[in-house]
Design an enzyme around this catalytic site. Structure first.
Site, PDB file in Angstrom:
ATOM      1  N   CYS A   1       0.804  -1.234   0.000  1.00 56.08           N
ATOM      2  CA  CYS A   1       0.000   0.000   0.000  1.00 56.08           C
ATOM      3  C   CYS A   1       0.837   1.284   0.000  1.00 56.08           C
ATOM      4  CB  CYS A   1      -0.963   0.007   1.183  1.00 56.08           C
ATOM      5  SG  CYS A   1      -0.264  -0.618   2.711  1.00 56.08           S
TER       6      CYS A   1
ATOM      7  N   LYS B   1      10.283  -3.174   1.221  1.00 57.49           N
ATOM      8  CA  LYS B   1       9.243  -3.290   0.188  1.00 57.49           C
ATOM      9  C   LYS B   1       9.147  -1.969  -0.582  1.00 57.49           C
ATOM     10  CE  LYS B   1       5.996  -5.426   3.022  1.00 57.49           C
ATOM     11  NZ  LYS B   1       4.644  -5.833   3.389  1.00 57.49           N
TER      12      LYS B   1
ATOM     13  N   HIS C   1      -2.807   6.100   4.906  1.00 54.88           N
ATOM     14  CA  HIS C   1      -1.360   6.261   5.110  1.00 54.88           C
ATOM     15  C   HIS C   1      -0.930   7.641   4.592  1.00 54.88           C
ATOM     16  CE1 HIS C   1      -1.080   2.172   6.254  1.00 54.88           C
ATOM     17  NE2 HIS C   1      -0.502   1.633   5.196  1.00 54.88           N
TER      18      HIS C   1
HETATM   19  C1  11C Z   1       1.113  -2.041   6.641  1.00 53.60           C
HETATM   20  N1  11C Z   1       1.903  -1.864   4.374  1.00 53.60           N
HETATM   21  O1  11C Z   1       0.651  -0.900   6.587  1.00 53.60           O
HETATM   22  C2  11C Z   1       1.505  -2.784   5.391  1.00 53.60           C
HETATM   23  C3  11C Z   1       0.360  -3.658   5.001  1.00 53.60           C
HETATM   24  O2  11C Z   1       2.713  -6.302   1.965  1.00 53.60           O
HETATM   25  O3  11C Z   1       0.648  -6.054   1.439  1.00 53.60           O
HETATM   26  C4  11C Z   1       0.487  -4.316   3.646  1.00 53.60           C
HETATM   27  C5  11C Z   1       1.277  -5.568   3.662  1.00 53.60           C
HETATM   28  C6  11C Z   1       1.556  -6.005   2.264  1.00 53.60           C
HETATM   29  O4  11C Z   1       1.278  -2.646   7.698  1.00 53.60           O
END
Ligand code: 11C
Length: 344
Positions: free
Chosen positions: A128, A219, A248
């Site tokens: 995300c 990531k 976010h």
């Molecule tokens: C979080 N971005 O906010 C992460 C959730 O790899 O799809 C998404 C986890 C993913 O904790």
């Protein structure tokens, strides 16, 4: 006319948003199969005024399925995505299981829709916090070139799932009532230490890697390079969890290749860009905030300003609903692109 669509993880925070988005977009569906792990099977779910009972996923569940949207965790995707592909389905996977696999396109339609043409059955939906950033970065890269990205995130608890949302709410109530509360989930379910998220900020999202960055930070770094096809791009990230339910936020610093660009030009560019809503007027205190972007598909950008020391440096603030553009909407948008490009 429509497609046989399966949603795997139909009862989860993202799965529910996927169903909502499929309804909202009026996606052409001739048959819908709702699947989950054993834990949530049997749950009743309403879609387009019809009641469905969520079934336990098995390899045979994918017989006849044309498009399978997965969001039930990496291990479920590893187990069942190949089974779905074997039976002729195209999988759009919202977990990190296949994202860095070189045979799997990692797609944000505003950035690299064409990469869908190289799919081998599985298409990965990025993380995300990566998605919302690249939607804003791609127009800048195209127009001015891009060589450096430094991002700090302010991430909502819904990114860590429904249990983390409950933890924030229960903990906030307990603290306000002067009661004891033992944190059990955040920052990472399986880690040794758990910390209070209410009235706090936790600089850890996902597990630490040997290089000192967390997996969430890696990531953002690796996925950005892959989606934008820029292995040489200098990217660094610091990811922080805040007591926000959904949405976010990111403070992003970029360095572009050109040296004579103004903040006004960057604002004009982003105002016209697909999937972006510009909210940027300091004179009227207009800027994006998570509470205002919940339920919306776009990526909101504001606070665009030129760095005071670097002629090619810009700062900006990027906010989006992590369950929608960050997950469900991007997945459904990929499915729409597959239909448009006649790949399904
Ligand atoms: C979080 N971005 O906010 C992460 C959730 O790899 O799809 C998404 C986890 C993913 O904790």
């Amino acid at each position: 006319k429509g497609y046989h669509v399966a949603v795997v993880g139909a009862t989860g925070a993202v799965g529910q948003q996927m169903l909502h988005t499929l309804e909202e977009r009026n996606f052409p569906i001739s048959k819908l199969t709702l699947l989950s792990s054993e834990r949530s099977a049997g749950t009743k779910v309403t879609f387009r005024d019809e009641e469905y009972i969520v079934q336990v996923a098995t390899p045979e569940s994918f017989e006849g399925v044309q498009i399978a949207l997965f969001s039930a965790g990496g291990s479920v995707s590893k187990q069942f995505a190949p089974e779905a592909v074997k039976r002729g389905a195209i999988v759009v996977d919202n977990t990190s299981a296949y994202r860095m696999d070189e045979n799997v396109p990692l797609v944000v339609p505003e950035v690299n829709e064409e990469a869908l043409k190289d799919h081998n059955g599985i298409i990965a939906n990025p993380n995300c916090s990566t998605i919302q950033m690249v939607v804003a970065l791609e127009p800048i890269r195209k127009q001015y070139g891009l060589n450096k990205v430094i991002v700090s995130t302010y991430q909502a608890v819904s990114g860590a799932g429904a249990a983390a949302i409950s933890e924030l709410k229960e903990q906030s109530k307990a603290i306000l009532n002067g009661e004891e509360y033992t944190p059990e989930i955040l920052p990472v379910k399986g880690d040794e230490q758990h910390y209070q998220i209410a009235f706090n900020a936790i600089p850890q999202i996902d597990k630490f890697q040997d290089n000192g960055f967390t997996f969430e930070e890696m990531k953002m770094i690796n996925e950005t390079k892959k989606i934008m096809t820029m292995p040489e791009l200098h990217v660094a990230a610091t990811c922080v969890r805040l007591p926000v339910e959904t949405g976010h936020s990111e403070s992003v610093y970029v360095e572009i290749d050109q040296h004579d660009v103004t903040a006004e030009q960057v604002k004009e560019l982003l105002k016209e860009s697909d999937g972006v809503t510009l909210q940027d007027d300091p004179s009227r205190q207009i800027y994006p905030m998570p509470a205002h972007c919940v339920g919306k598909n776009d990526v909101f950008v504001g606070r665009i300003r030129k760095d005071l020391d670097r002629v090619n440096g810009f700062h900006m603030w990027i906010v989006s609903d992590n369950l929608l553009k960050g997950a469900a909407w991007n997945s459904v948008q990929i499915a729409e692109s597959l239909v448009k490009l006649q790949l399904v």
